[in-house]
Design an enzyme around this catalytic site. Structure first.
Site, PDB file in Angstrom:
ATOM      1  CG  HIS A  38      -2.114  -0.590   1.182  1.00 40.51           C
ATOM      2  ND1 HIS A  38      -3.315  -0.191   1.388  1.00 40.51           N
ATOM      3  CD2 HIS A  38      -2.641  -1.889   0.873  1.00 40.51           C
ATOM      4  CE1 HIS A  38      -4.229  -0.930   1.041  1.00 40.51           C
ATOM      5  NE2 HIS A  38      -3.755  -2.164   0.553  1.00 40.51           N
ATOM      6  CD  GLU A 107      -6.774  -2.225  -2.968  1.00 40.27           C
ATOM      7  OE1 GLU A 107      -5.780  -1.698  -2.813  1.00 40.27           O
ATOM      8  OE2 GLU A 107      -6.794  -3.365  -2.940  1.00 40.27           O
TER       9      GLU A 107
END
Length: 322
Positions: A38, A107
């Site tokens: 991330h 994402e």
């Protein structure tokens, strides 16, 4: 017997701590480990987002047995697939064959940072398919040039290539991603215990290949504290993935989860120290046909108590699941 894994959750701990955690997971007897990749945490309260690939390199040197895996890397926007192939090949060499490359369509939370926009879902899957094909071509060795719909590769070659390239896992959530995973992947990745996903994976060539799931848990001898921590840091996990993939940052997730109650989290995440509650949370994955399940212990400062309890209590109980 299902294999039980440990998650290095980069959103909730710093890089040195993450390496310490996976060393502890190896010592505790976990069968494998996975690592999130991330640029942002889901919520501000998680508080971290170190570079996963540096953490993995350090983990490869600090451990000797436990397999390592990205869960998952998006090879389409923030990273070019040719660079992902180079990183994965290097990790396979550093870990002496213990690395698996988990890939997914990503994402907005993490990919928006390069400022090129966030494609529609069907375009993201097209990009993922093309990226996997490029990575596989580079893993085969030699020079690769590619001029496709979404990516260009000019005269690329991996100069440090392991004899056995890392297996590629593909994250799935619907029919199209299952088709990509079955045809191009060596294993399938999912975050929900849905048998229909595995059936679709099998229909497209996945029969006999490993299938890896993931489950958040929150161990604490104080159950109320566990529920509060899970609600504070992981309430985003009860949202729909079609929504979660679109939100651009922690503020969006805070707003989207403003009405998620602690009791909602209790229904979705096993909390406390009752081992049977944790076993029953893993059971749907086993019943659906998953061969591996990675656990996420919620709370970066609460890993060692969980690892101690897992070694003595939880892992022996989970090994009884068939």
């Amino acid at each position: 017997m299902v294999q039980i894994g440990y998650t290095m959750m980069t959103e909730q701990a710093g890089p040195r701590e993450l390496v310490d955690h996976v060393v502890g997971a190896e010592r505790a007897g976990f069968d494998f480990s996975v690592t999130s990749d991330h640029y942002f945490p889901w919520l501000d309260s998680q508080g971290h987002a170190p570079y996963a690939w540096s953490v993995l390199g350090a983990a490869a040197q600090a451990t000797s047995r436990i397999p390592l895996m990205t869960y998952v890397t998006c090879p389409t926007v923030r990273y070019h697939p040719s660079v992902v192939a180079q990183k994965a090949a290097t990790m396979q060499l550093l870990s002496e064959g213990r690395f698996r490359l988990g890939l997914g369509s990503g994402e907005n939370l993490n990919e928006h940072v390069v400022g090129v926009g966030w494609p529609a879902a069907h375009v993201r899957l097209e990009m993922l398919e093309e990226a996997v094909e490029i990575i596989r071509a580079l893993f085969r060795g030699g020079y690769v040039s590619h001029h496709g719909t979404h990516f260009d590769v000019e005269n690329a070659k991996l100069w440090d290539l392991p004899e056995e390239p890392p297996p590629i896992g593909v994250a799935v959530s619907g029919e199209r991603s299952c088709e990509i995973a079955g045809r191009l992947g060596d294993l399938v990745i999912a975050t929900e215990p849905k048998r229909e996903l595995l059936d679709a994976f099998d229909q497209h060539g996945g029969t006999g290949k490993p299938r890896v799931g993931q489950l958040p848990v929150c161990y604490d001898t104080d159950r109320e504290a566990a529920v509060a921590r899970a609600h504070d840091q992981f309430r985003w996990s009860v949202g729909n993935w079609r929504v979660n993939s679109e939100l651009p940052g922690p503020a969006g997730f805070a707003g989207a989860t403003a009405y998620v109650r602690p009791e909602d989290i209790q229904e979705a995440v096993p909390c406390g120290a009752d081992v049977e509650t944790f076993v029953e949370a893993v059971r749907p994955y086993v019943d659906a046909g998953f061969t591996e399940v990675a656990l996420v212990q919620i709370g970066g400062d609460h890993q060692q108590p969980f690892l101690d309890w897992a070694e003595k209590t939880l892992l022996p109980a989970l090994r009884e699941l068939r």
